[in-house]
Design a protein around this motif. Sequence first.
Motif, PDB file in Angstrom:
ATOM      1  N   ALA A  93       0.838  -1.200   0.000  1.00  0.00           N
ATOM      2  CA  ALA A  93       0.000   0.000   0.000  1.00  0.00           C
ATOM      3  C   ALA A  93       0.872   1.248   0.000  1.00  0.00           C
ATOM      4  N   ILE A  94       0.667   2.134  -0.978  1.00  0.00           N
ATOM      5  CA  ILE A  94       1.558   3.294  -1.089  1.00  0.00           C
ATOM      6  C   ILE A  94       1.348   4.288   0.049  1.00  0.00           C
ATOM      7  N   LYS A 100       9.458   9.970   1.003  1.00  0.00           N
ATOM      8  CA  LYS A 100      10.699  10.092   0.257  1.00  0.00           C
ATOM      9  C   LYS A 100      11.017   8.806  -0.494  1.00  0.00           C
ATOM     10  N   GLN A 101      10.715   7.667   0.103  1.00  0.00           N
ATOM     11  CA  GLN A 101      10.926   6.393  -0.573  1.00  0.00           C
ATOM     12  C   GLN A 101      10.015   6.279  -1.792  1.00  0.00           C
ATOM     13  N   LEU A 102       8.744   6.666  -1.632  1.00  0.00           N
ATOM     14  CA  LEU A 102       7.819   6.594  -2.758  1.00  0.00           C
ATOM     15  C   LEU A 102       8.258   7.517  -3.889  1.00  0.00           C
ATOM     16  N   ALA A 103       8.831   8.670  -3.533  1.00  0.00           N
ATOM     17  CA  ALA A 103       9.241   9.642  -4.540  1.00  0.00           C
ATOM     18  C   ALA A 103      10.442   9.182  -5.352  1.00  0.00           C
ATOM     19  N   TYR A 130      15.802  15.780  -4.986  1.00  0.00           N
ATOM     20  CA  TYR A 130      15.635  15.760  -3.531  1.00  0.00           C
ATOM     21  C   TYR A 130      15.380  14.365  -2.964  1.00  0.00           C
ATOM     22  N   PRO A 131      14.509  13.533  -3.582  1.00  0.00           N
ATOM     23  CA  PRO A 131      14.261  12.218  -2.981  1.00  0.00           C
ATOM     24  C   PRO A 131      15.514  11.345  -2.893  1.00  0.00           C
ATOM     25  N   GLU A 184      14.104  10.637 -11.679  1.00  0.00           N
ATOM     26  CA  GLU A 184      14.684   9.341 -12.044  1.00  0.00           C
ATOM     27  C   GLU A 184      13.944   8.164 -11.406  1.00  0.00           C
ATOM     28  N   THR A 185      12.655   8.101 -11.681  1.00  0.00           N
ATOM     29  CA  THR A 185      11.820   7.041 -11.127  1.00  0.00           C
ATOM     30  C   THR A 185      11.492   6.003 -12.186  1.00  0.00           C
TER      31      THR A 185
END
Length: 290
Positions: A93-94, A100-103, A130-131, A184-185
Amino acid sequence: MPSFRADDLPHTAGTLEPPERPAPPPDPQRLCGHGLRLGYDGADIVGDLDIDIPPGKITVLVGANACGKSTTLRALARLLKPRGGSVTLDGKAIHQMPSKQLATRIGILPQTPTAPEGITVADLVCRGRYPHQKWFTQWTDEDERVVAWALEATGTAGIAGRSVDELSGGQRQRVWIAMALAQETGILMLDEPTTYLDVHHQIDVLDLLVQLNREEGRTIAVVLHDLNLACRYAHHLIAMREGRIVAQGEPGEIVTEELVEAVFGLKSKVIPDPVSHTPMVVPIGRHLRF
């Protein structure tokens, strides 16, 4: 966060080599919504919606205004908390993941982003890093390389030193896309990214998304108003009406004159696109004979 100037870019006018492309993101991740109920204030816009964004593909959401496509994208990116149901990333679950981890895994370009007053293009794009920052590390060569690549890829390196306030709508849109790229995701989500862009730059942006998908395997989810561009660029098309999915699949399999009328209330002819051979929708106006 550093003050990143145009002069700091490794690729400037007169050089031969563009900035080195960042390493591809990790293996594609699966983003899903389960039984979503979404809305604003007292009104529900989306109810009991199941949606699956195919990993490693370009998914485009289409539909008439207020059908729930942007609301759905916002929920999938955790910009909107569901009133019911859940959103999961690789089964987790997001809303239980640290922000920050999700970003570092999902990047989002919302419909109407707002930049801090007076910020330069380069400094705004730097915020996409930033993340990836840790409290005990400084700005790195890797951060600089990724920012330089994002600016170059979106054609904004030449305006890196300018204030975002001074830019045209189309230029601003490309700068925001550069910031999303710098994040960069593995999953990149964009809500109407071609808004304010002329036809040439619309194609440039969509071609860039195809390049990111083909060369790096990024999962792309986009809301578009232009059905013909959606058909041309989507691997997976999701057509929505009144908060529900009425059809989904490859454009060539689902886009028909009946679907266009059901989703948009528009009579049309659907013919092969002479360039891409995907469906091309030709609207029929009330005052035209056919």
